[in-house]
Structures are given as structure tokens and as C-alpha cells.
Motif scaffolding. Structure first.
Motif, PDB file in Angstrom:
ATOM      1  N   VAL A  11       0.875  -1.164   0.000  1.00  0.00           N
ATOM      2  CA  VAL A  11       0.000   0.000   0.000  1.00  0.00           C
ATOM      3  C   VAL A  11       0.910   1.210   0.000  1.00  0.00           C
ATOM      4  O   VAL A  11       1.883   1.252   0.758  1.00  0.00           O
ATOM      5  CB  VAL A  11      -0.902   0.027   1.256  1.00  0.00           C
ATOM      6  CG1 VAL A  11      -1.652   1.339   1.366  1.00  0.00           C
ATOM      7  CG2 VAL A  11      -1.863  -1.144   1.240  1.00  0.00           C
ATOM      8  N   GLN A  12       0.596   2.186  -0.851  1.00  0.00           N
ATOM      9  CA  GLN A  12       1.373   3.420  -0.847  1.00  0.00           C
ATOM     10  C   GLN A  12       0.539   4.522  -0.230  1.00  0.00           C
ATOM     11  O   GLN A  12      -0.621   4.717  -0.586  1.00  0.00           O
ATOM     12  CB  GLN A  12       1.807   3.836  -2.247  1.00  0.00           C
ATOM     13  CG  GLN A  12       2.535   5.175  -2.209  1.00  0.00           C
ATOM     14  CD  GLN A  12       3.585   5.320  -3.260  1.00  0.00           C
ATOM     15  OE1 GLN A  12       4.034   4.343  -3.847  1.00  0.00           O
ATOM     16  NE2 GLN A  12       4.012   6.533  -3.499  1.00  0.00           N
ATOM     17  N   LEU A  13       1.145   5.230   0.712  1.00  0.00           N
ATOM     18  CA  LEU A  13       0.527   6.392   1.332  1.00  0.00           C
ATOM     19  C   LEU A  13       1.372   7.607   0.991  1.00  0.00           C
ATOM     20  O   LEU A  13       2.610   7.518   0.937  1.00  0.00           O
ATOM     21  CB  LEU A  13       0.461   6.222   2.847  1.00  0.00           C
ATOM     22  CG  LEU A  13      -0.404   5.063   3.344  1.00  0.00           C
ATOM     23  CD1 LEU A  13      -0.253   4.898   4.845  1.00  0.00           C
ATOM     24  CD2 LEU A  13      -1.856   5.300   2.979  1.00  0.00           C
ATOM     25  N   PRO A  67      -3.535  14.798   3.398  1.00  0.00           N
ATOM     26  CA  PRO A  67      -3.657  13.460   3.996  1.00  0.00           C
ATOM     27  C   PRO A  67      -4.948  12.754   3.604  1.00  0.00           C
ATOM     28  O   PRO A  67      -5.970  13.394   3.369  1.00  0.00           O
ATOM     29  CB  PRO A  67      -3.618  13.731   5.499  1.00  0.00           C
ATOM     30  CG  PRO A  67      -3.885  15.176   5.673  1.00  0.00           C
ATOM     31  CD  PRO A  67      -3.541  15.864   4.394  1.00  0.00           C
ATOM     32  N   ALA A  68      -4.870  11.432   3.541  1.00  0.00           N
ATOM     33  CA  ALA A  68      -6.043  10.593   3.271  1.00  0.00           C
ATOM     34  C   ALA A  68      -6.738  10.339   4.602  1.00  0.00           C
ATOM     35  O   ALA A  68      -6.271   9.547   5.410  1.00  0.00           O
ATOM     36  CB  ALA A  68      -5.620   9.287   2.620  1.00  0.00           C
ATOM     37  N   ARG A  69      -7.834  11.023   4.828  1.00  0.00           N
ATOM     38  CA  ARG A  69      -8.538  10.907   6.106  1.00  0.00           C
ATOM     39  C   ARG A  69      -9.649   9.863   6.083  1.00  0.00           C
ATOM     40  O   ARG A  69     -10.097   9.409   7.110  1.00  0.00           O
ATOM     41  CB  ARG A  69      -9.090  12.258   6.514  1.00  0.00           C
ATOM     42  CG  ARG A  69      -7.995  13.289   6.682  1.00  0.00           C
ATOM     43  CD  ARG A  69      -8.383  14.341   7.680  1.00  0.00           C
ATOM     44  NE  ARG A  69      -7.398  15.391   7.779  1.00  0.00           N
ATOM     45  CZ  ARG A  69      -6.348  15.346   8.589  1.00  0.00           C
ATOM     46  NH1 ARG A  69      -6.150  14.306   9.340  1.00  0.00           N
ATOM     47  NH2 ARG A  69      -5.496  16.347   8.629  1.00  0.00           N
ATOM     48  N   LYS A  70     -10.110   9.484   4.897  1.00  0.00           N
ATOM     49  CA  LYS A  70     -11.157   8.465   4.783  1.00  0.00           C
ATOM     50  C   LYS A  70     -10.574   7.181   4.172  1.00  0.00           C
ATOM     51  O   LYS A  70     -10.682   6.119   4.752  1.00  0.00           O
ATOM     52  CB  LYS A  70     -12.314   8.997   3.932  1.00  0.00           C
ATOM     53  CG  LYS A  70     -13.474   8.043   3.805  1.00  0.00           C
ATOM     54  CD  LYS A  70     -14.206   7.871   5.114  1.00  0.00           C
ATOM     55  CE  LYS A  70     -15.455   7.028   4.929  1.00  0.00           C
ATOM     56  NZ  LYS A  70     -16.136   6.749   6.155  1.00  0.00           N
ATOM     57  N   ALA A  71      -9.976   7.292   2.994  1.00  0.00           N
ATOM     58  CA  ALA A  71      -9.342   6.132   2.364  1.00  0.00           C
ATOM     59  C   ALA A  71      -8.189   5.684   3.254  1.00  0.00           C
ATOM     60  O   ALA A  71      -7.473   6.513   3.816  1.00  0.00           O
ATOM     61  CB  ALA A  71      -8.824   6.508   0.982  1.00  0.00           C
ATOM     62  N   PHE A 112       1.483  12.152   9.284  1.00  0.00           N
ATOM     63  CA  PHE A 112       1.086  13.058   8.204  1.00  0.00           C
ATOM     64  C   PHE A 112      -0.426  13.207   8.115  1.00  0.00           C
ATOM     65  O   PHE A 112      -0.943  13.884   7.241  1.00  0.00           O
ATOM     66  CB  PHE A 112       1.672  12.553   6.879  1.00  0.00           C
ATOM     67  CG  PHE A 112       3.090  12.108   7.045  1.00  0.00           C
ATOM     68  CD1 PHE A 112       4.093  13.017   7.344  1.00  0.00           C
ATOM     69  CD2 PHE A 112       3.417  10.771   6.972  1.00  0.00           C
ATOM     70  CE1 PHE A 112       5.397  12.603   7.551  1.00  0.00           C
ATOM     71  CE2 PHE A 112       4.723  10.340   7.170  1.00  0.00           C
ATOM     72  CZ  PHE A 112       5.716  11.259   7.469  1.00  0.00           C
ATOM     73  N   GLY A 113      -1.158  12.535   9.018  1.00  0.00           N
ATOM     74  CA  GLY A 113      -2.610  12.623   9.033  1.00  0.00           C
ATOM     75  C   GLY A 113      -3.316  11.566   8.206  1.00  0.00           C
ATOM     76  O   GLY A 113      -4.535  11.594   8.080  1.00  0.00           O
TER      77      GLY A 113
END
Length: 126
Positions: A11-13, A67-71, A112-113
């Protein structure tokens, strides 16, 4: 023969520029992942890769980062209560969620959130 999915490779964030030290402090020092060497052609892009067992998380630098707050990735964890203790000992916030029957799970954020879910199924086939 029909193709088959075997699992996720990684998984890439996303994260902001110069994120590497903060990523190491969280993913390596708090969550217990091990840094994985990036291939030489990809090092110039920044970011850092981590692995724990078969789970790989790649932190990649993104211009205009949000930042991805849901995904989010959902990481299966055995002995999840021990991970909660580790987060408590490192003063990291997590939110338990009891809305999924048969699952012990919580959400936390990386530095990073980005949202992370950690989950342990009562029935290991969950």
C-alpha cells in the motif's frame, strides 16, 4: 484459466517532502515495521518503504500533499491489544470502533494525518 488475485503487494501512502525521519519514527519505532531498501532508481523520489511480515507500506512524497482521512489501509493484526499498549506507551492516539461485528479494530493516524485501520477478527477467516 481465469486470473486470480493473490493478495496486496503493498500500500502506498502519500506524505509531504522531507517526511522520511518522521515516517521512520512512527512506522519503524512505534509500529515495529522494518525499513525496506528502495531500489536505486526510486531513491531520488524521496519517501521510504517499510515491511512487517507480508505487509508492506510505501511512503511516497507528493507535491501539494493532502492526507487521506477516509481512504485507508486496513492492517490485520494478531494480538491487537499488545499493539494498543504500544501506541499508549508512545502517546499515540487511536479510536476504537465496535461497529463491525466479529472485529476488534481501531483507527489511528500516521504523522502526516493519513488514516490507518488495524483489525483483528474473532474468526481468523474474517
Amino acid at each position: 484459466m481465469m486470473f486470480q488475485y493473490e493478495g496486496l503487494d503493498h500500500v502506498q501512502l502519500a506524505a509531504p517532502k522531507n517526511c522520511e525521519a518522521r515516517a521512520r519514527a512512527f512506522y519503524q519505532d512505534v509500529l515495529g515495521f522494518v525499513e525496506k531498501e528502495k531500489p536505486v532508481p526510486l531513491k531520488a523520489r524521496g519517501g521510504v518503504w517499510f515491511q512487517a511480515g507480508i505487509v508492506q507500506i510505501h511512503i511516497g512524497v507528493e507535491e501539494g500533499f493532502i492526507p487521506a482521512r477516509k481512504a485507508h489501509p486496513a492492517i490485520r493484526v494478531r494480538y491487537i491489544d499488545r499493539l494498543k499498549e504500544r501506541l499508549d506507551n508512545n502517546h499515540k492516539v487511536y479510536i476504537e470502533d465496535e461497529h463491525l461485528p466479529g472485529a476488534n479494530r481501531f483507527y489511528t493516524e500516521d504523522p502526516f494525518g493519513n488514516r490507518l485501520e488495524c483489525i483483528e477478527w474473532e474468526n481468523k477467516n474474517g
